[in-house]
Write a protein that holds these residues in place. Structure first.
Motif, PDB file in Angstrom:
ATOM      1  N   SER A  57       0.828  -1.203   0.000  1.00 26.55           N
ATOM      2  CA  SER A  57       0.000   0.000   0.000  1.00 26.55           C
ATOM      3  C   SER A  57       0.862   1.253   0.000  1.00 26.55           C
ATOM      4  O   SER A  57       0.349   2.359  -0.152  1.00 26.55           O
ATOM      5  CB  SER A  57      -0.928   0.009   1.214  1.00 26.55           C
ATOM      6  OG  SER A  57      -0.190  -0.002   2.416  1.00 26.55           O
TER       7      SER A  57
ATOM      8  N   ARG B 221       2.768  -3.134   3.839  1.00 25.30           N
ATOM      9  CA  ARG B 221       1.850  -4.144   3.326  1.00 25.30           C
ATOM     10  C   ARG B 221       0.574  -4.186   4.149  1.00 25.30           C
ATOM     11  O   ARG B 221       0.581  -3.948   5.351  1.00 25.30           O
ATOM     12  CB  ARG B 221       2.425  -5.556   3.302  1.00 25.30           C
ATOM     13  CG  ARG B 221       3.812  -5.735   3.631  1.00 25.30           C
ATOM     14  CD  ARG B 221       4.346  -7.169   3.545  1.00 25.30           C
ATOM     15  NE  ARG B 221       3.492  -8.134   2.902  1.00 25.30           N
ATOM     16  CZ  ARG B 221       2.896  -9.112   3.577  1.00 25.30           C
ATOM     17  NH1 ARG B 221       2.994  -9.219   4.870  1.00 25.30           N
ATOM     18  NH2 ARG B 221       2.168  -9.988   2.909  1.00 25.30           N
ATOM     19  N   GLU B 222      -0.508  -4.486   3.450  1.00 28.04           N
ATOM     20  CA  GLU B 222      -1.792  -4.638   4.114  1.00 28.04           C
ATOM     21  C   GLU B 222      -1.957  -6.095   4.551  1.00 28.04           C
ATOM     22  O   GLU B 222      -1.905  -7.009   3.737  1.00 28.04           O
ATOM     23  CB  GLU B 222      -2.928  -4.232   3.183  1.00 28.04           C
ATOM     24  CG  GLU B 222      -2.880  -2.764   2.792  1.00 28.04           C
ATOM     25  CD  GLU B 222      -4.137  -2.298   2.083  1.00 28.04           C
ATOM     26  OE1 GLU B 222      -4.986  -3.164   1.783  1.00 28.04           O
ATOM     27  OE2 GLU B 222      -4.270  -1.100   1.852  1.00 28.04           O
TER      28      GLU B 222
ATOM     29  N   LEU C  90      -1.365  -2.943   9.223  1.00 29.45           N
ATOM     30  CA  LEU C  90      -0.273  -2.683   8.285  1.00 29.45           C
ATOM     31  C   LEU C  90       1.032  -3.253   8.827  1.00 29.45           C
ATOM     32  O   LEU C  90       1.286  -3.226  10.030  1.00 29.45           O
ATOM     33  CB  LEU C  90      -0.114  -1.173   8.045  1.00 29.45           C
ATOM     34  CG  LEU C  90      -1.310  -0.451   7.421  1.00 29.45           C
ATOM     35  CD1 LEU C  90      -1.016   1.043   7.338  1.00 29.45           C
ATOM     36  CD2 LEU C  90      -1.623  -1.007   6.036  1.00 29.45           C
TER      37      LEU C  90
ATOM     38  N   ASP D 180      -1.087  -3.414  -4.163  1.00 28.96           N
ATOM     39  CA  ASP D 180      -2.454  -3.540  -3.680  1.00 28.96           C
ATOM     40  C   ASP D 180      -3.268  -2.334  -4.140  1.00 28.96           C
ATOM     41  O   ASP D 180      -2.729  -1.378  -4.696  1.00 28.96           O
ATOM     42  CB  ASP D 180      -2.475  -3.662  -2.163  1.00 28.96           C
ATOM     43  CG  ASP D 180      -3.681  -4.454  -1.663  1.00 28.96           C
ATOM     44  OD1 ASP D 180      -4.653  -4.577  -2.436  1.00 28.96           O
ATOM     45  OD2 ASP D 180      -3.656  -4.943  -0.512  1.00 28.96           O
TER      46      ASP D 180
ATOM     47  N   ARG E 286      -4.718   0.216  -2.660  1.00 35.79           N
ATOM     48  CA  ARG E 286      -4.529   1.553  -2.099  1.00 35.79           C
ATOM     49  C   ARG E 286      -3.131   2.111  -2.306  1.00 35.79           C
ATOM     50  O   ARG E 286      -2.759   3.120  -1.698  1.00 35.79           O
ATOM     51  CB  ARG E 286      -4.896   1.538  -0.606  1.00 35.79           C
ATOM     52  CG  ARG E 286      -6.390   1.632  -0.379  1.00 35.79           C
ATOM     53  CD  ARG E 286      -6.798   1.140   0.982  1.00 35.79           C
ATOM     54  NE  ARG E 286      -6.730  -0.310   1.073  1.00 35.79           N
ATOM     55  CZ  ARG E 286      -7.685  -1.123   0.618  1.00 35.79           C
ATOM     56  NH1 ARG E 286      -8.755  -0.631   0.036  1.00 35.79           N
ATOM     57  NH2 ARG E 286      -7.560  -2.428   0.729  1.00 35.79           N
ATOM     58  N   LEU E 287      -2.332   1.490  -3.164  1.00 36.33           N
ATOM     59  CA  LEU E 287      -0.984   1.998  -3.415  1.00 36.33           C
ATOM     60  C   LEU E 287      -1.031   3.365  -4.099  1.00 36.33           C
ATOM     61  O   LEU E 287      -0.275   4.269  -3.769  1.00 36.33           O
ATOM     62  CB  LEU E 287      -0.202   0.999  -4.268  1.00 36.33           C
ATOM     63  CG  LEU E 287       1.236   1.377  -4.620  1.00 36.33           C
ATOM     64  CD1 LEU E 287       2.070   1.605  -3.368  1.00 36.33           C
ATOM     65  CD2 LEU E 287       1.866   0.285  -5.487  1.00 36.33           C
TER      66      LEU E 287
END
Length: 249
Positions: free
Chosen positions: A144, A157-158, A163, A177, A179-180
């Motif tokens: 993300s 990372r999610e 996180l 992902d 929301r990046l």
């Protein structure tokens, strides 16, 4: 720093997928095809790294039919510098795709490989991890946020609990992902410029990697249609139906 980013051709996410009448697969004739949304996010992130002066070259690669050149042209319009199409009429599985990518990575020698975390057609979520394992490189999945320096990449990372932040030594594999970032719209001038950018086509057979898959699709069926709901006239009637018919209370 050279960044290699993958692009997969899939049915556009706005299109309602239809199953073939013989249940052998999904109907693809006269259906709008686009870049896999997660791959588009990966391309956008690679271009942003170049705009920041971190990446010196962004190479987009796709493995699939000749028609995938459309999606690679879109990646070039977003901002990739050149494109490689590994052409194959077959539909290789995730492991075969990872092996083909490995051959291209060994040839191109990028310091960072960006992939979408999964494709919306098969939803396997396997290729990035398999590529990292085959290369013996560290991996950061479900990214993300990405922060790249000369020697390392920090990936947020999610995970299920929130996180997680990992620091990877380059070269590395990172999967993007949702929301990046938010991919940009391609403008007409950039679409025209993309037509002049280098585009290389390779036959999958020339990479010396077998693409036989161990998986075989037996049947594809649409999900069962939901039955219509019912209306009740009072709370008492609702409770009664939940007890006697649904048997949930």
């Amino acid at each position: 720093m050279k960044v290699l980013v993958t692009v997969k051709r899939v049915v556009d996410h706005n299109v309602k997928v239809r199953v073939k009448t013989d249940c052998s697969g999904v109907e693809l004739d006269n259906v709008k095809m686009s870049i896999n949304p997660f791959c588009e996010i990966a391309v956008e992130e690679a271009v942003r790294l170049k705009e920041k002066g971190i990446a010196t070259e962004v190479v987009a690669i796709s493995i699939g039919p000749a028609a995938a050149h459309e999606q690679l042209r879109t990646a070039l319009a977003i901002g990739a510098d050149r494109a490689i199409l590994v052409e194959t009429a077959e539909k290789p599985g995730a492991l075969a795709v990872a092996k083909l990518l490995k051959a291209v990575v060994e040839r191109e020698q990028p310091q960072l490989v960006l992939l979408g975390k999964q494709a919306i057609d098969s939803d396997n979520n396997q290729t990035g991890q398999m590529l990292a394992a085959l290369m013996g490189w560290p991996q950061g999945t479900f990214a993300s946020a990405i922060d790249v320096t000369a020697q390392r990449v920090t990936v947020t990372r999610e995970v299920d609990g929130g996180l997680q932040t990992v620091s990877l030594k380059l070269p590395a594999v990172v999967t993007a992902d949702l929301r990046l970032n938010e991919p940009r719209y391609t403008t007409l001038p950039n679409i025209m410029k993309a037509k002049k950018k280098p585009f290389e086509t390779l036959a999958a057979s020339t990479l010396g990697t077998p693409i036989d898959t161990t998986l075989r699709t037996l049947r594809v069926e649409p999900p069962a249609e939901r039955s219509a709901g019912v209306k009740v006239e009072s709370v008492a009637q609702l409770v009664d139906r939940l007890k006697t018919e649904a048997k949930v209370i």
